[in-house]
Design an enzyme around this catalytic site. Sequence first.
Site, PDB file in Angstrom:
ATOM      1  N   SER A 191      97.802  88.055  49.321  1.00  0.00           N
ATOM      2  CA  SER A 191      98.961  87.749  49.433  1.00  0.00           C
ATOM      3  C   SER A 191      99.520  88.908  50.356  1.00  0.00           C
ATOM      4  CB  SER A 191      99.818  87.645  48.330  1.00  0.00           C
ATOM      5  OG  SER A 191     101.287  87.563  48.608  1.00  0.00           O
ATOM      6  N   HIS A 244      97.370  84.356  52.444  1.00  0.00           N
ATOM      7  CA  HIS A 244      98.384  83.742  51.690  1.00  0.00           C
ATOM      8  C   HIS A 244      99.802  84.383  52.071  1.00  0.00           C
ATOM      9  CE1 HIS A 244      99.901  81.525  47.930  1.00  0.00           C
ATOM     10  NE2 HIS A 244     100.634  82.730  47.745  1.00  0.00           N
ATOM     11  N   ASP A 276     103.830  84.337  51.501  1.00  0.00           N
ATOM     12  CA  ASP A 276     104.840  83.932  50.556  1.00  0.00           C
ATOM     13  C   ASP A 276     106.049  83.802  51.392  1.00  0.00           C
ATOM     14  OD1 ASP A 276     103.388  83.496  47.843  1.00  0.00           O
ATOM     15  OD2 ASP A 276     102.987  85.755  48.189  1.00  0.00           O
ATOM     16  N   MET A 294     110.055  83.128  50.657  1.00  0.00           N
ATOM     17  CA  MET A 294     110.885  83.143  49.929  1.00  0.00           C
ATOM     18  C   MET A 294     112.472  83.096  50.477  1.00  0.00           C
ATOM     19  SD  MET A 294     109.434  86.048  47.303  1.00  0.00           S
ATOM     20  CE  MET A 294     107.909  85.937  46.547  1.00  0.00           C
ATOM     21  N   HIS A 353     102.811  79.280  51.280  1.00  0.00           N
ATOM     22  CA  HIS A 353     103.330  79.146  50.074  1.00  0.00           C
ATOM     23  C   HIS A 353     105.090  79.175  50.161  1.00  0.00           C
ATOM     24  CE1 HIS A 353     104.098  80.402  45.557  1.00  0.00           C
ATOM     25  NE2 HIS A 353     104.390  79.249  45.804  1.00  0.00           N
ATOM     26  N   MET A 398     108.376  78.885  48.980  1.00  0.00           N
ATOM     27  CA  MET A 398     109.210  78.831  47.749  1.00  0.00           C
ATOM     28  C   MET A 398     110.654  78.901  48.230  1.00  0.00           C
ATOM     29  SD  MET A 398     107.069  81.848  45.830  1.00  0.00           S
ATOM     30  CE  MET A 398     106.450  82.452  47.354  1.00  0.00           C
ATOM     31  N   MET A 441     101.164  78.686  39.328  1.00  0.00           N
ATOM     32  CA  MET A 441     101.787  79.965  39.317  1.00  0.00           C
ATOM     33  C   MET A 441     101.712  80.472  37.897  1.00  0.00           C
ATOM     34  SD  MET A 441     103.583  80.417  42.330  1.00  0.00           S
ATOM     35  CE  MET A 441     103.828  82.297  41.579  1.00  0.00           C
ATOM     36  N   ASP A 452      98.249  81.794  41.321  1.00  0.00           N
ATOM     37  CA  ASP A 452      98.865  82.899  42.192  1.00  0.00           C
ATOM     38  C   ASP A 452      99.823  83.687  41.056  1.00  0.00           C
ATOM     39  OD1 ASP A 452     100.563  84.410  43.999  1.00  0.00           O
ATOM     40  OD2 ASP A 452     101.412  82.395  44.835  1.00  0.00           O
TER      41      ASP A 452
HETATM   42  C1  DX5 Z   1     104.971  85.448  43.775  1.00  0.00           C
HETATM   43  C2  DX5 Z   1     104.161  85.029  44.858  1.00  0.00           C
HETATM   44  C3  DX5 Z   1     102.874  85.705  44.663  1.00  0.00           C
HETATM   45  C4  DX5 Z   1     102.889  87.037  44.705  1.00  0.00           C
HETATM   46  C5  DX5 Z   1     101.483  87.610  44.268  1.00  0.00           C
HETATM   47  O1  DX5 Z   1     106.310  84.603  43.885  1.00  0.00           O
HETATM   48  O2  DX5 Z   1     103.945  83.672  45.095  1.00  0.00           O
HETATM   49  O3  DX5 Z   1     101.966  85.333  45.731  1.00  0.00           O
HETATM   50  O4  DX5 Z   1     103.102  87.908  45.873  1.00  0.00           O
HETATM   51  O5  DX5 Z   1     101.468  88.992  43.986  1.00  0.00           O
HETATM   52  P1  DX5 Z   1     100.839  89.669  42.880  1.00  0.00           P
HETATM   53  O6  DX5 Z   1      99.391  89.557  42.967  1.00  0.00           O
HETATM   54  O7  DX5 Z   1     101.232  91.236  42.991  1.00  0.00           O
HETATM   55  O8  DX5 Z   1     101.129  89.255  41.503  1.00  0.00           O
HETATM   56 ZN    ZN Z   2     102.421  82.784  46.550  1.00  0.00          ZN
END
Ligand code: DX5
Ligand code: ZN
Length: 245
Positions: A10, A35, A37, A39, A68, A70, A139, A175
């Site tokens: 990620s 990956h 993320d 947000m 991903h 969110m 998750m 994840d």
């Molecule tokens: C959390 C994300 C993850 C996160 C993983 O909301 O979806 O992808 O960045 O990071 P680590 O491996 O540090 O938990």
């Molecule tokens: Zn993620």
Amino acid sequence: MTGEIIIAPSILAADFARLGEEIAAIDAAGADWIHCDIMDGHFVPNISFGADIVKAIRPATKKIFDVHLMIAPVDPYLEAFAKAGADVITIHAEAGPHLDRSLQAIRALGKKAGVSLCPSTSESALEYVLDRVDLVLVMTVNPGFGGQSFLASQLEKIARIRSMIGERPIRLEVDGGITRDNAAAVAAAGADTLVAGSAVFRGNSSADYAANIAAIRSAAEAGAARKLHDGSAPPVRTAERMLLR
Ligand code: DX5
Ligand code: ZN
């Protein structure tokens, strides 16, 4: 989309000031997928980056972009992420009322469709959409931040979803809080695709990243082998034992 263990670092844990270089470094270090993320400060309590950044970093690697989302609402943004270069687009079952429609929209854009479940969401949310997905993302932390601790409560859900998937060509991704110490357990429970942020971007060179990825991969492969050969207990019990070891 099934088979070998896939490691998807990620980039949330990368140095954002050098994002292109960081992606090139994890590519060279053996990452299978990248990956991303996304947000929105609404569905999750944090803001990361959007489709323009995905587009800007797309030329840094030829590897699969595992995006991903969110975010809520999600439908208005699917096309932008598809055009930005996403290969897999994963949305949250909790993010909107029309999961089936959103998954159809992703496939209509020519992309692989993923559905993600927060830790408190039951696997039953998948029951009527399994034929519309290429990936299920469990998750293993509450989404929103990197660097949180793995929730062992999710091992049972992973095992249940693995049996729901059956012979379908669906990848089962985990994840959140994934490290070399729990990679065997999640793979024994049935996960075949592991996202890791902090545990990959530890150290500051491609060599460090390569060692981190290799350690997670070999632990996961050992866990997957246990799943195949240990007929003595249900996968979730085997996985829990591996975590306590
Ligand atoms: C959390 C994300 C993850 C996160 C993983 O909301 O979806 O992808 O960045 O990071 P680590 O491996 O540090 O938990
Ligand atoms: Zn993620």
